[in-house]
Motif scaffolding. Structure first.
Motif, PDB file in Angstrom:
ATOM      1  N   MET A   1      48.668  85.023 -58.844  1.00 11.05           N
ATOM      2  CA  MET A   1      48.586  83.657 -59.339  1.00 11.05           C
ATOM      3  C   MET A   1      48.316  83.712 -60.846  1.00 11.05           C
ATOM      4  O   MET A   1      47.392  84.373 -61.284  1.00 11.05           O
ATOM      5  N   ILE A   2      49.121  82.983 -61.614  1.00 10.66           N
ATOM      6  CA  ILE A   2      48.979  82.990 -63.070  1.00 10.66           C
ATOM      7  C   ILE A   2      47.934  81.973 -63.542  1.00 10.66           C
ATOM      8  O   ILE A   2      47.241  82.192 -64.527  1.00 10.66           O
ATOM      9  N   LEU A   3      47.800  80.866 -62.810  1.00 11.46           N
ATOM     10  CA  LEU A   3      46.880  79.806 -63.230  1.00 11.46           C
ATOM     11  C   LEU A   3      46.218  79.168 -62.013  1.00 11.46           C
ATOM     12  O   LEU A   3      46.886  78.843 -61.027  1.00 11.46           O
ATOM     13  N   ARG A   4      44.904  79.009 -62.104  1.00 14.92           N
ATOM     14  CA  ARG A   4      44.162  78.266 -61.079  1.00 14.92           C
ATOM     15  C   ARG A   4      43.132  77.401 -61.793  1.00 14.92           C
ATOM     16  O   ARG A   4      42.349  77.896 -62.608  1.00 14.92           O
ATOM     17  N   VAL A   5      43.167  76.125 -61.526  1.00 17.18           N
ATOM     18  CA  VAL A   5      42.240  75.164 -62.115  1.00 17.18           C
ATOM     19  C   VAL A   5      41.378  74.619 -60.988  1.00 17.18           C
ATOM     20  O   VAL A   5      41.903  74.207 -59.953  1.00 17.18           O
ATOM     21  N   GLU A   6      40.067  74.629 -61.205  1.00 16.53           N
ATOM     22  CA  GLU A   6      39.142  74.157 -60.170  1.00 16.53           C
ATOM     23  C   GLU A   6      38.191  73.111 -60.719  1.00 16.53           C
ATOM     24  O   GLU A   6      37.463  73.360 -61.688  1.00 16.53           O
ATOM     25  N   LYS A   7      38.241  71.937 -60.124  1.00 22.19           N
ATOM     26  CA  LYS A   7      37.286  70.854 -60.396  1.00 22.19           C
ATOM     27  C   LYS A   7      37.097  70.580 -61.885  1.00 22.19           C
ATOM     28  O   LYS A   7      35.974  70.492 -62.387  1.00 22.19           O
ATOM     29  N   LEU A   8      38.221  70.429 -62.580  1.00 19.98           N
ATOM     30  CA  LEU A   8      38.207  70.218 -64.030  1.00 19.98           C
ATOM     31  C   LEU A   8      37.862  68.771 -64.349  1.00 19.98           C
ATOM     32  O   LEU A   8      38.435  67.836 -63.785  1.00 19.98           O
ATOM     33  N   ASN A   9      36.911  68.587 -65.270  1.00 12.19           N
ATOM     34  CA  ASN A   9      36.490  67.262 -65.706  1.00 12.19           C
ATOM     35  C   ASN A   9      36.504  67.204 -67.221  1.00 12.19           C
ATOM     36  O   ASN A   9      36.098  68.149 -67.897  1.00 12.19           O
ATOM     37  N   LEU A  10      36.993  66.078 -67.729  1.00 11.20           N
ATOM     38  CA  LEU A  10      37.075  65.870 -69.166  1.00 11.20           C
ATOM     39  C   LEU A  10      36.849  64.397 -69.443  1.00 11.20           C
ATOM     40  O   LEU A  10      37.410  63.531 -68.763  1.00 11.20           O
ATOM     41  N   SER A  11      36.035  64.118 -70.451  1.00  6.61           N
ATOM     42  CA  SER A  11      35.821  62.721 -70.844  1.00  6.61           C
ATOM     43  C   SER A  11      35.796  62.629 -72.354  1.00  6.61           C
ATOM     44  O   SER A  11      35.585  63.619 -73.056  1.00  6.61           O
ATOM     45  N   PHE A  12      36.081  61.436 -72.848  1.00  5.06           N
ATOM     46  CA  PHE A  12      36.034  61.141 -74.274  1.00  5.06           C
ATOM     47  C   PHE A  12      35.102  59.964 -74.497  1.00  5.06           C
ATOM     48  O   PHE A  12      35.013  59.066 -73.662  1.00  5.06           O
ATOM     49  N   GLU A  13      34.463  59.971 -75.624  1.00  2.96           N
ATOM     50  CA  GLU A  13      33.589  58.861 -76.016  1.00  2.96           C
ATOM     51  C   GLU A  13      34.364  57.990 -77.003  1.00  2.96           C
ATOM     52  O   GLU A  13      34.960  58.506 -77.952  1.00  2.96           O
ATOM     53  N   ASP A  14      34.396  56.688 -76.758  1.00  5.30           N
ATOM     54  CA  ASP A  14      34.994  55.762 -77.719  1.00  5.30           C
ATOM     55  C   ASP A  14      34.101  54.534 -77.844  1.00  5.30           C
ATOM     56  O   ASP A  14      32.980  54.528 -77.341  1.00  5.30           O
ATOM     57  N   LYS A  15      34.600  53.514 -78.513  1.00  4.82           N
ATOM     58  CA  LYS A  15      33.797  52.306 -78.768  1.00  4.82           C
ATOM     59  C   LYS A  15      33.273  51.663 -77.500  1.00  4.82           C
ATOM     60  O   LYS A  15      32.196  51.087 -77.478  1.00  4.82           O
ATOM     61  N   SER A  16      34.053  51.761 -76.428  1.00  3.68           N
ATOM     62  CA  SER A  16      33.647  51.120 -75.183  1.00  3.68           C
ATOM     63  C   SER A  16      32.778  52.022 -74.310  1.00  3.68           C
ATOM     64  O   SER A  16      32.399  51.638 -73.208  1.00  3.68           O
ATOM     65  N   GLY A  17      32.475  53.224 -74.788  1.00  6.60           N
ATOM     66  CA  GLY A  17      31.625  54.138 -74.025  1.00  6.60           C
ATOM     67  C   GLY A  17      32.375  55.390 -73.611  1.00  6.60           C
ATOM     68  O   GLY A  17      33.414  55.730 -74.172  1.00  6.60           O
TER      69      GLY A  17
END
Length: 177
Positions: free
Chosen positions: A1-17
């Motif tokens: 397997m070349i790639l395995r992604v597990e439970k990836l989380n990403l968030s950004f902060e902007d004016k609305s939170g």
């Protein structure tokens, strides 16, 4: 397997939170497999691609590339991983004051590849993508499709183990696609 992604989380902060961009994303890709990520504009497709080579740090989760968890690596280790991952962004990111040849050759030159090998690899990939007759042209002299193929050539010339393409066919005609 070349790639395995597990439970990836990403968030950004902007004016609305704080906005969650990627929420518990898991996927796997076998070597040689082609995977498409489809979604509405703003759904996080580009953000996901940027996390897969650590151009965008993640909040949590794991990204295993070629068996190695690359999340949390030191910057020098990340650079070594990125050498094995070709990336083509929507905007092509061509250097406007460099010829097509120089744009394609750039990653090879910064890796210290010999001039002879650079010439050979650039000519091979340019020929494969139908760009050999445009190697002296500058990006402003190229059509959108030629610019797209130039960006693809620059990613492929390094012979990566994996290539990430963000809307790779947007400027290409059906035959070229």
């Amino acid at each position: 397997m070349i790639l395995r992604v597990e439970k990836l989380n990403l968030s950004f902060e902007d004016k609305s939170g704080k906005r969650k961009i990627l929420d518990d994303v898991s996927l796997s890709v076998e070597e040689g497999e082609i995977v498409g990520i489809v979604g509405l504009s703003g759904a996080g497709k580009t953000s996901l691609l940027r996390t897969l080579n650590l151009l965008q740090p993640v909040d949590s989760g794991s990204i295993f590339f070629d068996g190695l968890d690359i999340v949390g690596l030191k910057e020098s280790e990340v650079r070594n991983v990125r050498k094995k991952i070709g990336v083509v962004f929507q905007s092509f990111n061509l250097y406007r004051y460099r010829t097509l040849y120089q744009n394609i050759a750039f990653p090879l030159k910064i890796q210290g590849v010999s001039k002879k090998e650079v010439e050979e690899r650039v000519m091979n990939i340019a020929t494969e993508l139908g760009l050999e007759h445009r190697l002296r042209a500058y990006p402003s002299q190229l059509s959108g499709g030629e610019q797209q193929r130039a960006a693809i050539a620059r990613a492929l010339v390094m012979d990566p183990k994996m290539i990430l393409l963000d809307e790779p066919t947007s400027a290409l005609d059906p035959k070229t696609t």
